[in-house]
Scaffold this active site. Sequence first.
Site, PDB file in Angstrom:
ATOM      1  CG  HIS A  64      -7.494  34.028  42.652  1.00 46.44           C
ATOM      2  ND1 HIS A  64      -8.497  33.713  41.754  1.00 46.44           N
ATOM      3  CD2 HIS A  64      -6.768  35.015  42.057  1.00 46.44           C
ATOM      4  CE1 HIS A  64      -8.377  34.450  40.661  1.00 46.44           C
ATOM      5  NE2 HIS A  64      -7.339  35.259  40.820  1.00 46.44           N
ATOM      6  CG  HIS A 171       0.879  -7.052  28.434  1.00 47.91           C
ATOM      7  ND1 HIS A 171       0.007  -6.770  27.428  1.00 47.91           N
ATOM      8  CD2 HIS A 171       0.690  -8.377  28.736  1.00 47.91           C
ATOM      9  CE1 HIS A 171      -0.676  -7.856  27.115  1.00 47.91           C
ATOM     10  NE2 HIS A 171      -0.282  -8.841  27.886  1.00 47.91           N
ATOM     11  CG  HIS A 451       1.752  -3.866  23.147  1.00 47.68           C
ATOM     12  ND1 HIS A 451       1.299  -2.774  23.831  1.00 47.68           N
ATOM     13  CD2 HIS A 451       1.377  -4.943  23.887  1.00 47.68           C
ATOM     14  CE1 HIS A 451       0.665  -3.159  24.922  1.00 47.68           C
ATOM     15  NE2 HIS A 451       0.704  -4.467  24.976  1.00 47.68           N
ATOM     16  CB  CYS A 743     -10.005 -29.009  19.402  1.00 48.18           C
ATOM     17  SG  CYS A 743     -11.045 -29.875  20.581  1.00 48.18           S
TER      18      CYS A 743
END
Length: 810
Positions: A64, A171, A451, A743
Amino acid sequence: MTTAPLLPLHIKLNAKPTDKSTAILQVADLMEACKLTAPEYGASLLQREAVASTSLGHGIAIPHGMPAHRHLIRQTGVVILQIPEGLKWGDDTVHLVIGIAADTDAHLSLLQRLTRLLQPPSRLLSLFTTDRHEAFYELLGIQAPAHSPPSPQDDLPHRFEWRLAYPGGLHARPASEWAKTAHRFDAAIRVRRGNESADGRQIFELLRLGIMQGESLVVSAAGPEAESALQAMRITMLALCEPENRTAAPMPTIPPLDDRTSPDRIVSGAPASPGQVSAPTWRLRANQVDVADRPGTLQSESCRLELALGEALRSLTAQIEQSASRPDNNAQGILQAQRLMLDDRSLIAECCQLLAQGHGAAWSWQQTIENRARQLDASERPMVRARSADIRDIGRRVLDALGESMQTDWIAALPADRIVIADDLPPSEMARLLPGQVLGLCLAGSGPQAHTAILARALGLPCMVAAGATLLSVPDDTPAILDGARGELTLHPSSERTNHPRSVPSASDSAEVLPATLFANADTPEQWQRAREQGACGVGLMRSESLFLRAHDWLDEEAQCQAFRTMAKASVGHSLVIRLLDIGGDKAWPTLSLPEEDNPALGMRGVRLLLARPDLLEPHLRALYRAASHGPVSILIPMITSVEELLALREICEAVRLDLQAPPVPIGAMIEVPAAALLADSLAKHADFLSIGTNDLTQYALAMDRQHPRFAMDADARHPAVLRLIDRIAQAAQAHDCPLSVCGALAGQPGGAQLLCGLGIRSLSMVAAELPPVRAALRADSVDTLVERAKRALAADTLAAVRSLTEETG
């Protein structure tokens, strides 16, 4: 002064300078070509290098200019010179030369810190030799402009449209899976909802879109692997439909956060997890820590942050491993999403900017976390606001590692048998809870799709959220009744209500009376054990094909027998329904050499394949009958479409049984197609029991693939046509006194289970994690109420009308 974006023309790959000075001049040429600096800036770079080496070690140099020459800088930015063969730079060997044009020292410091954080070293090593510009964007947390759309509304060249079918919206858990998939490919991936778009690799950007169920989105890609990336993204998105539908709950309306105590001593909030419990209250008081800004040197604070991030990741990884033993996988999925958030490059880069400005590590981290959380809090979408708790959760974990402790072991201090009251509860803390440690949970903040609420439902824990500040003024040990389905906490209830609450029994409470017996869908003894802990009365469905999927190979009779025998011994004293191999169609097995079919879903699968392949069926049946002497085995025949198929299978079963001199076992028919539903009256005469598979019955009845991106949300077993088929089956089974169970996925949904019980079905089977919320839902209403609701559902004309009936129950 503006900052130039990092473009491909700023990066020169496979450079071969002969010495350090030549490399610096090549950097200067790049800066000039990119209009970052004036032509004279090259001399400033060489002068700065003569003062002190700009090598950082680890193969990187950052030349630089001198501060006195900043007037030669036209635009702040960086250029990169890659030298795969390496170049001697003083005592070091350099492979990356990163030239900096900046009118302040901030960009220099930021690059130094980013370089330190690009660990392990393999990440940097990959940059030394890569032939991809995109690799620099990925590791530096910068979006690749070459593959970016000119505006948020525009898509990349390759694309597909999709309608989100996740009841809980996009989410953190599904977003993390999307991001992980996107990272696997050499392609830029963009996800767009309306005029808002996000980088598919960045979980924070995906969450900010706030995509809700039923909303359309566009996934687009550009780059060498764009088409492969889109195919993988589509597979990932579709694969998440089933688990998201299984774990989601209806989104109640969230009341405003204010004081809402009514005259009859009821604190109201939003329902988050159904069930009632009577117990004293106990308030969890947050451990608030004021993080002071204690600056140090850039090097010391960088090291502190780096060590803290590593410690937080190790802690999170350990908790993920511990959560694997839980009866549900919700906690593990949530924690894995948090791990991906913690490793987000843009989050670390934002913190590094504050470090480079001279602030301390802890203060910089907290400011970064709060900035991200406030962005989510400002969203108009409740689902997006709910994710701010996850951001603050990972923030607390790192602050704890930095010595700014914000956590206490509140579970150890928790008195027994209490309703816990708190402002909020971090998901990672909620993930530590096990069934029975808390009787109920009331939060002043949070939301039904946060959550913490999802984990409460998985635990079968009555929960109310968004109750406002009044909740926090409730004294400890206040007698109360929590109704999670209605979102109400009644304080000082009458003695009549206290003596007769619809309280939550433990999973082992055999005196509990429900309108249906709950069984488990379990394929291993471990899954069955977890289901038993949640109160399952037996195994309602063991998928025999799962044995082969886990083994990744075809199993002979002896191997099958051993697996069935182990499961039978584990089920002694209960029941065990084993479904015969359900392969073919979309469950093809490579080693079977099954013929390719134009429409495999309507071709050789289930019972048809078994009857056509005695080489598969006979050893399979022999293994089952040999195991039957060790436990309560029942056999379930998949995909029955006619009485002839049922009778043919029964005849083969009997021949195998007689040959082995094995005990007789019940043989049932699985109702999965409309033909079997319409023939239920005839099948009930010849079957020992019937079992409804609502997943296949729904997609065959509606001619709608439940994994199709456009139709997944509408392939709902609550559709009036499907419910009327189920009602017909129930009536036929009752007329012939034939035991009937369900089921499929509908049995594991609280509202769906209520409908099935209202239709007269008294046996439901589901995965272990679904048992607590279903039990709570069945306990919440009387049988008469369930019957009346089912009648209304049968009379409904639309799916929307049935959904409103089930969702209004919470």
